[in-house]
Write an enzyme that holds these catalytic residues in place. Structure first.
Site, mmCIF file in Angstrom:
data_model
loop_
_atom_site.group_PDB
_atom_site.id
_atom_site.type_symbol
_atom_site.label_atom_id
_atom_site.label_comp_id
_atom_site.label_asym_id
_atom_site.label_seq_id
_atom_site.Cartn_x
_atom_site.Cartn_y
_atom_site.Cartn_z
ATOM 1 N N LYS A 1 0.776 -1.245 -0.154
ATOM 2 C CA LYS A 1 -0.082 0.052 0.052
ATOM 3 C C LYS A 1 0.982 1.115 -0.091
ATOM 4 C CE LYS A 1 -4.517 0.722 0.187
ATOM 5 N NZ LYS A 1 -5.596 -0.082 -0.398
HETATM 6 P P1 NAD Z 1 -13.552 7.478 -2.835
HETATM 7 O O1 NAD Z 1 -12.573 8.480 -2.271
HETATM 8 O O2 NAD Z 1 -13.871 7.405 -4.163
HETATM 9 O O3 NAD Z 1 -14.833 7.574 -2.076
HETATM 10 C C1 NAD Z 1 -14.703 7.958 -0.505
HETATM 11 C C2 NAD Z 1 -16.055 8.365 0.106
HETATM 12 O O4 NAD Z 1 -16.280 8.531 1.695
HETATM 13 C C3 NAD Z 1 -16.203 9.973 -0.364
HETATM 14 O O5 NAD Z 1 -17.780 9.943 -0.925
HETATM 15 C C4 NAD Z 1 -16.035 10.634 0.711
HETATM 16 O O6 NAD Z 1 -16.849 11.976 0.940
HETATM 17 C C5 NAD Z 1 -16.536 9.740 1.804
HETATM 18 N N1 NAD Z 1 -16.143 10.255 3.203
HETATM 19 C C6 NAD Z 1 -15.190 10.327 3.677
HETATM 20 N N2 NAD Z 1 -15.032 10.821 4.855
HETATM 21 C C7 NAD Z 1 -16.347 10.368 5.272
HETATM 22 C C8 NAD Z 1 -16.962 10.550 6.591
HETATM 23 N N3 NAD Z 1 -16.237 10.884 7.826
HETATM 24 N N4 NAD Z 1 -18.134 10.236 6.769
HETATM 25 C C9 NAD Z 1 -18.929 9.853 5.460
HETATM 26 N N5 NAD Z 1 -18.372 9.918 4.287
HETATM 27 C C10 NAD Z 1 -17.045 10.123 4.234
HETATM 28 O O7 NAD Z 1 -12.699 6.150 -2.096
HETATM 29 P P2 NAD Z 1 -13.005 4.839 -2.546
HETATM 30 O O8 NAD Z 1 -12.247 4.320 -3.438
HETATM 31 O O9 NAD Z 1 -14.680 4.425 -2.742
HETATM 32 O O10 NAD Z 1 -12.731 4.153 -1.180
HETATM 33 C C11 NAD Z 1 -13.469 4.095 0.085
HETATM 34 C C12 NAD Z 1 -13.052 2.845 1.080
HETATM 35 O O11 NAD Z 1 -13.090 1.716 0.228
HETATM 36 C C13 NAD Z 1 -11.564 2.864 1.579
HETATM 37 O O12 NAD Z 1 -11.326 2.584 2.873
HETATM 38 C C14 NAD Z 1 -10.849 2.170 0.349
HETATM 39 O O13 NAD Z 1 -9.268 1.650 1.118
HETATM 40 C C15 NAD Z 1 -11.740 1.163 0.419
HETATM 41 N N6 NAD Z 1 -11.478 0.118 -0.830
HETATM 42 C C16 NAD Z 1 -11.871 0.826 -2.069
HETATM 43 C C17 NAD Z 1 -11.165 -0.205 -3.164
HETATM 44 C C18 NAD Z 1 -11.552 0.538 -4.646
HETATM 45 O O14 NAD Z 1 -11.192 -0.151 -5.598
HETATM 46 N N7 NAD Z 1 -11.844 1.748 -4.828
HETATM 47 C C19 NAD Z 1 -10.896 -1.153 -3.070
HETATM 48 C C20 NAD Z 1 -10.869 -1.753 -2.039
HETATM 49 C C21 NAD Z 1 -11.164 -0.901 -0.885
#
Ligand code: NAD
Length: 417
Positions: free
Chosen positions: A106
């Protein structure tokens, strides 16, 4: 005593919980609780006004026993060395639980990307790629998108790497745009596995996902796609939120229309006639299924006591503190762990890498079929461990499966004199 919310310590506690049910030497478990190496670097780049700025960046390579390191790169002001270490550890277990032949990695840069122009982000990303170049590669370490990064950043990293290496190596990074060697289905993959995890869990519990009420915290890539696909499976998404707050409509929201509203306005709030709610109200709402899809530590022990959902499917990495896990187990809430539920992202990244290596590209339906097979088989493996090993929850069962695979690979490699 205040609750521990250092994600790396939470991660190590999760491994310890599962290690008690695995037949492995203590020394091996210690190895599986710590990254093999962490790069910490200071990146200096030029702002548009000609001034120079220096920011901190990291790459943690957790475990290479089962294959190259693999994991996303995050741009967020909260990025720390410990956060990156924890996220890389979760990646190692995630790859093992779905049996994808990678170790964990990561990376992250501690910035708020909204403070910078596109050209500043490009210079910064290329500067990071230059630092990463000696330690990444198609067979070494393969980064991917994470919070606040996407196809654009992946394309810049690929181009920097290929230019410096004087080669073509699309498999050095995944999550690329289709024309740059990306895979069909990659953008939706994390949300798709979350929806499949919800479907499998409701089947296992003899409950119907069709008609079940659903709340989703975080409406980015993972949350918005999960909401749309759960809706397609018949779930009724009644509440969603992002960092600006949440919305609630008891009769149900149209997740795709909410996404369009967020794309246009920058937030879910203000959508249609939906009522405004706080994130805390969303997390404690009386729903059948809660999907935390924002960041780590969204639910701590205190908040967990008020969680009224029956099932939690973790789309985010590490959304529950260990204390929250304890409270939820006590209260009979089924928690489907991140290392399984959001593994669709890394699984389709793996498909992307396979396609890059073969220079042969699959259809979207093939990608989705292979993903569904991997996720349903992994779920069956977790349930076998849960029911057969007398472990306390699905998270521990998933770790038991994953630790077993890594320990076997490490043991089979033998030792050096
Ligand atoms: P992203 O940046 O696209 O979305 C994050 C979202 O969370 C945004 O809508 C933001 O406004 C919201 N957010 C942030 N802080 C917040 C809070 N305190 N309360 C409510 N909403 C809040 O990111 P993503 O890619 O969707 O990732 C989100 C999670 O999923 C992370 O933990 C990431 O590690 C995990 N994840 C993502 C992927 C991927 O392929 N995108 C894969 C595995 C895990």
């Amino acid at each position: 005593m205040t609750e521990q919310t250092n994600p790396f310590e939470s991660f190590q506690e999760q491994v310890d919980d599962a290690a008690a049910s695995v037949d492995a030497k203590d020394g091996v478990i210690t190895r599986l609780k710590n990254p093999e190496r962490v790069l910490e670097t200071n990146l200096t780049f030029e702002r548009d006004d000609g001034s120079l700025e220096t920011v901190r960046a990291y790459r943690s390579q957790f475990n290479g026993d089962r294959g190259p390191y693999k994991g996303g790169i995050r741009y967020h002001p909260g990025v720390t060395r410990d956060e990156v270490k924890a996220l890389s550890g979760w990646m190692a277990y995630k790859c093992a639980v779905v049996d994808v032949p990678y170790g964990g990695g990561k990376g992250g840069i501690a910035i708020d990307p909204s403070d910078y122009s596109e050209s500043e982000l490009e210079r910064l990303t290329r500067s990071f790629a230059k630092e990463l170049r000696p330690i990444i590669g198609e067979d070494r370490d393969i980064p991917a998108p994470d919070v606040n990064t996407g196809q654009r950043e992946m394309n810049w990293i690929k181009d920097t790497y290929e230019t410096l290496e004087n080669t073509t190596a699309p498999g050095v990074i995944t999550g690329k745009a289709i024309d740059s060697g990306g895979s069909e289905g990659r953008v939706e993959a994390t949300g798709r596995s979350v929806a499949l995890a919800a479907r499998e869990t409701f089947d296992w519990l003899d409950r119907d996902l069709a008609g079940a009420s659903v709340a989703v915290q975080g409406y980015g890539n993972a949350g918005s796609v999960a909401a749309a696909l759960i809706d397609e499976l018949g779930g009724n998404v009644v509440a969603v939120s992002d960092s600006s707050g949440g919305i609630h409509a008891p009769e149900g929201l149209d997740p795709r229309a909410v996404k369009e509203h967020k794309t246009e306005t920058g937030a879910v709030s203000g959508y249609g006639d939906a009522a405004s709610i706080t994130n805390e109200e969303l997390l404690t709402m009386d729903v059948d299924l809660l999907v935390p899809a924002a960041l780590e530590n969204a639910i701590n022990g205190d908040l967990a006591a008020d969680v009224a959902a029956d099932v939690i499917v973790e789309a985010a990495n590490g959304p529950l503190t260990p204390r929250a896990d304890d409270v939820l187990v006590e209260n009979g809430v089924h928690v489907v762990p991140d290392i399984f539920a959001n593994a669709g992202g890394v699984t389709v990244s793996y498909f992307e890498w396979v396609q890059n290596r073969q220079r042969f590209y699959w259809t979207e339906s093939r990608v989705n079929e292979e993903l569904e097979r991997i996720i349903t088989e992994a779920f069956d493996g977790i349930i076998d461990a849960y029911e057969g090993r007398d472990v306390r929850d699905l998270r521990t069962a998933a770790y038991v499966v994953a630790i077993g695979r890594i320990v076997d690979a490490y043991g089979q490699a033998g030792s050096w004199p």
